[in-house]
Design a protein around this motif. Sequence first.
Motif, short mmCIF file in Angstrom:
data_model
loop_
_atom_site.label_atom_id
_atom_site.label_comp_id
_atom_site.label_asym_id
_atom_site.label_seq_id
_atom_site.Cartn_x
_atom_site.Cartn_y
_atom_site.Cartn_z
N ALA A 293 68.80 -13.40 -34.89
CA ALA A 293 68.78 -12.44 -35.99
C ALA A 293 67.63 -11.46 -35.86
CB ALA A 293 68.70 -13.19 -37.32
N THR A 294 66.44 -11.97 -35.53
CA THR A 294 65.27 -11.10 -35.37
C THR A 294 65.47 -10.15 -34.19
OG1 THR A 294 63.83 -12.82 -36.26
CG2 THR A 294 62.78 -11.07 -34.99
N GLN A 296 68.28 -9.11 -32.84
CA GLN A 296 69.32 -8.12 -33.14
C GLN A 296 68.76 -6.99 -34.01
OE1 GLN A 296 72.26 -7.50 -32.11
NE2 GLN A 296 73.14 -9.37 -31.28
N LYS A 297 67.94 -7.31 -34.97
CA LYS A 297 67.36 -6.30 -35.86
C LYS A 297 66.48 -5.35 -35.07
CE LYS A 297 64.62 -5.86 -40.09
NZ LYS A 297 63.89 -6.60 -41.16
N LYS A 298 65.66 -5.88 -34.18
CA LYS A 298 64.77 -5.05 -33.36
C LYS A 298 65.59 -4.18 -32.39
CE LYS A 298 60.61 -6.55 -34.62
NZ LYS A 298 59.48 -5.69 -35.06
N ALA A 300 68.65 -3.05 -32.81
CA ALA A 300 69.30 -1.98 -33.56
C ALA A 300 68.34 -0.82 -33.80
CB ALA A 300 69.83 -2.52 -34.88
N HIS A 301 67.09 -1.14 -34.09
CA HIS A 301 66.10 -0.09 -34.33
C HIS A 301 65.85 0.73 -33.05
CE1 HIS A 301 62.65 1.87 -36.26
NE2 HIS A 301 62.09 1.80 -35.04
#
Length: 378
Positions: A293-294, A296-298, A300-301
């Motif tokens: 999850a972490t 994937q978030k990074k 995407a940014h």
Amino acid sequence: MPAVLIAKAGRWLAACILLLAGAAQAAPIVVTDVAGRQVTLPQPAKRVILADARALLALNILHPQEPLKNIIAWDNSLKVKAPDLVEAYAKKFPQVMQIPTFDNPYTSDFSVESAVVRQPDLIIFDIGLLSKLKDSGVLTQLEKVGIPVLIVDFRQQPLTNTVASMALLGKVFDEQPNADAFIRLYQQRLELVRQRVATLKPEQRPSVFIERSAGIKGEQCCNTFGKGSFGQFIDTAGGNNIGSKLFSDMGGEVNVEQVIGSNPDFYLLTGADWSRGHRGTLAVPLGYTTDMATSQKKLAHLLDRTGINVLKAVKEKRVMAIYHQFYDTPLNFIAVEAIAKFLHPALFKDIDPQADIEMVHQKFTALDYSGVFWLTPQ
């Protein structure tokens, strides 16, 4: 023959056997390292300084249950560049945090005086330091004081030199069976990839741009790999690495306009958990201590950065983030498998890089597998 004579003959034979065994043990170990230098050790290495602590994984393969065996000091590259790896070892081997450290020789001068005080019987350097070691006189000084130096390479031309480096380490530590077992697996896996890639027509090899250490300095882009390191991985995996046409060595910097103009079929980026050593990093935290999850978030940014977000490969999600430290470890063949399957899913549908990385950790290391080592955007 009288019993007395038989007894004397038996004792004489036993003494001869012991003498021969002692002579065999006393025979020096002579190898030629990856820089073509002849290196002689009077006996297997027992007190070793690692000038790149990331070689820990290679030594763990030699000593599957004793990864820290023989290491008396190392540089700070694990704590600065690969904290996830040292934390993974610390869970089972807390003494890993107590090994004396010194500044990475790429960014500082290697102290011969400090090395001599530690009384090593071997110092292991990365081949990328060879010119600096020669120019600074460090190599000459170490030769004068009688400390053997071994040059290995898991970093610059890893697919060329990993087998040779593992074989060298197996010899100097007298752990050839463990080294050979890993080498067999390594060669088998890479040969399978190469055989299948050889069936591709030139037009079936997609263009690939790989951003090196993406986000490590915030929004800044872009460093890439040339013909070395990940450039080798991409070309071997059936892609055409754009950086290989721009840089003959490890790589260099390009601007965003060049990336847009190259219009890559696939966009790759390397990441790791650099949050403790690089303030303001936006990198994708891959490795032993992260979660999907972490990461994937990074990711995407990073894909939403100006210039990167207009790439067709990004819009169509032909993107992969992959663990940066694969470029300096004998586990690099896993990266080749993962990239090959990503670029050519039909050709490598029966290959399972995830199963392989878990198997390698279980069979060849003392680590419990954990974390995330590559991912594609959701």
